[in-house]
Design a protein around this motif. Structure first.
Motif, mmCIF file in Angstrom:
data_model
loop_
_atom_site.group_PDB
_atom_site.id
_atom_site.type_symbol
_atom_site.label_atom_id
_atom_site.label_comp_id
_atom_site.label_asym_id
_atom_site.label_seq_id
_atom_site.Cartn_x
_atom_site.Cartn_y
_atom_site.Cartn_z
ATOM 1 N N ILE A 165 37.951 30.310 39.543
ATOM 2 C CA ILE A 165 38.816 30.184 40.801
ATOM 3 C C ILE A 165 39.413 31.437 40.503
ATOM 4 C CG2 ILE A 165 39.732 28.419 41.069
ATOM 5 C CD1 ILE A 165 38.587 26.395 39.844
ATOM 6 N N LYS A 166 39.865 31.122 39.022
ATOM 7 C CA LYS A 166 41.578 32.170 39.119
ATOM 8 C C LYS A 166 41.440 33.538 39.473
ATOM 9 C CE LYS A 166 44.782 30.649 35.781
ATOM 10 N NZ LYS A 166 45.996 30.410 35.112
ATOM 11 N N SER A 204 38.967 34.962 41.585
ATOM 12 C CA SER A 204 37.768 34.900 43.212
ATOM 13 C C SER A 204 39.907 34.395 43.629
ATOM 14 C CB SER A 204 37.526 33.829 43.321
ATOM 15 O OG SER A 204 38.426 32.549 43.222
ATOM 16 N N ARG A 205 40.529 34.226 43.344
ATOM 17 C CA ARG A 205 42.027 34.232 43.853
ATOM 18 C C ARG A 205 42.734 35.361 44.033
ATOM 19 N NH1 ARG A 205 44.110 27.957 42.881
ATOM 20 N NH2 ARG A 205 42.406 26.796 44.074
ATOM 21 N N SER A 206 42.868 35.872 43.166
ATOM 22 C CA SER A 206 43.703 36.788 42.424
ATOM 23 C C SER A 206 42.776 38.251 43.401
ATOM 24 C CB SER A 206 43.987 37.283 41.390
ATOM 25 O OG SER A 206 42.624 37.618 40.413
ATOM 26 N N THR A 207 41.394 38.441 43.660
ATOM 27 C CA THR A 207 40.938 39.636 44.296
ATOM 28 C C THR A 207 41.063 39.417 46.200
ATOM 29 O OG1 THR A 207 39.063 38.898 42.838
ATOM 30 C CG2 THR A 207 38.931 40.327 44.958
ATOM 31 N N SER A 240 41.107 40.257 49.153
ATOM 32 C CA SER A 240 39.711 40.609 50.165
ATOM 33 C C SER A 240 39.741 41.742 51.620
ATOM 34 C CB SER A 240 40.317 39.164 51.540
ATOM 35 O OG SER A 240 39.467 39.358 52.364
#
Length: 125
Positions: free
Chosen positions: A115-116, A118-121, A123
């Motif tokens: 989860i961490k 995917s949030r820091s990547t 878009s």
């Protein structure tokens, strides 16, 4: 006058088996059209339970509780085989709960990392 020979049947494998999960596969050798497999809680077979009748040379037994079990098999009307002793001792509840807790911890930590990540990547759309 024909002479009928007794059909010899023997269990395949060790005469003492350990079943830590409460199930076991029993295999035997012998040539016959029909076999009888008995289970008892004592080695004298004072109280027996027929658990298989048929042509197969193997049987799968499950649902065994902790304790000692004894098995014997015979072909048609022949003599009983050697006795197979099975010791059933399930894993302790403490071990099962510890392993389940460790599995939950690993799952939770893996989920947090995903989860961490995917949030820091950023878009690309």
């Amino acid at each position: 006058m024909s002479v009928v020979q007794a059909q010899e049947v023997e269990f395949v494998g060790e005469s003492l088996q350990v079943a830590p999960s409460g199930y076991i596969q029993l295999d035997w050798s012998g040539e016959a059209e029909f076999f009888w497999l008995e289970q008892a809680k004592d080695s004298l077979f004072e109280e027996t339970k027929v658990i298989y009748r048929g042509p197969d040379k193997a049987s799968f037994v499950s649902g065994l509780l902790d304790g000692q079990y004894y098995y014997r098999v015979k072909a048609n009307e022949g003599e009983w085989s050697n006795v197979l002793q099975v010791q059933v001792q399930h894993q302790s509840l403490n071990l099962a709960l510890t392993l389940s807790g460790l599995g939950l911890l690993v799952f939770s930590l893996t989920s947090v990392v995903i989860i961490k990540g995917s949030r820091s990547t950023p878009s690309t759309s």
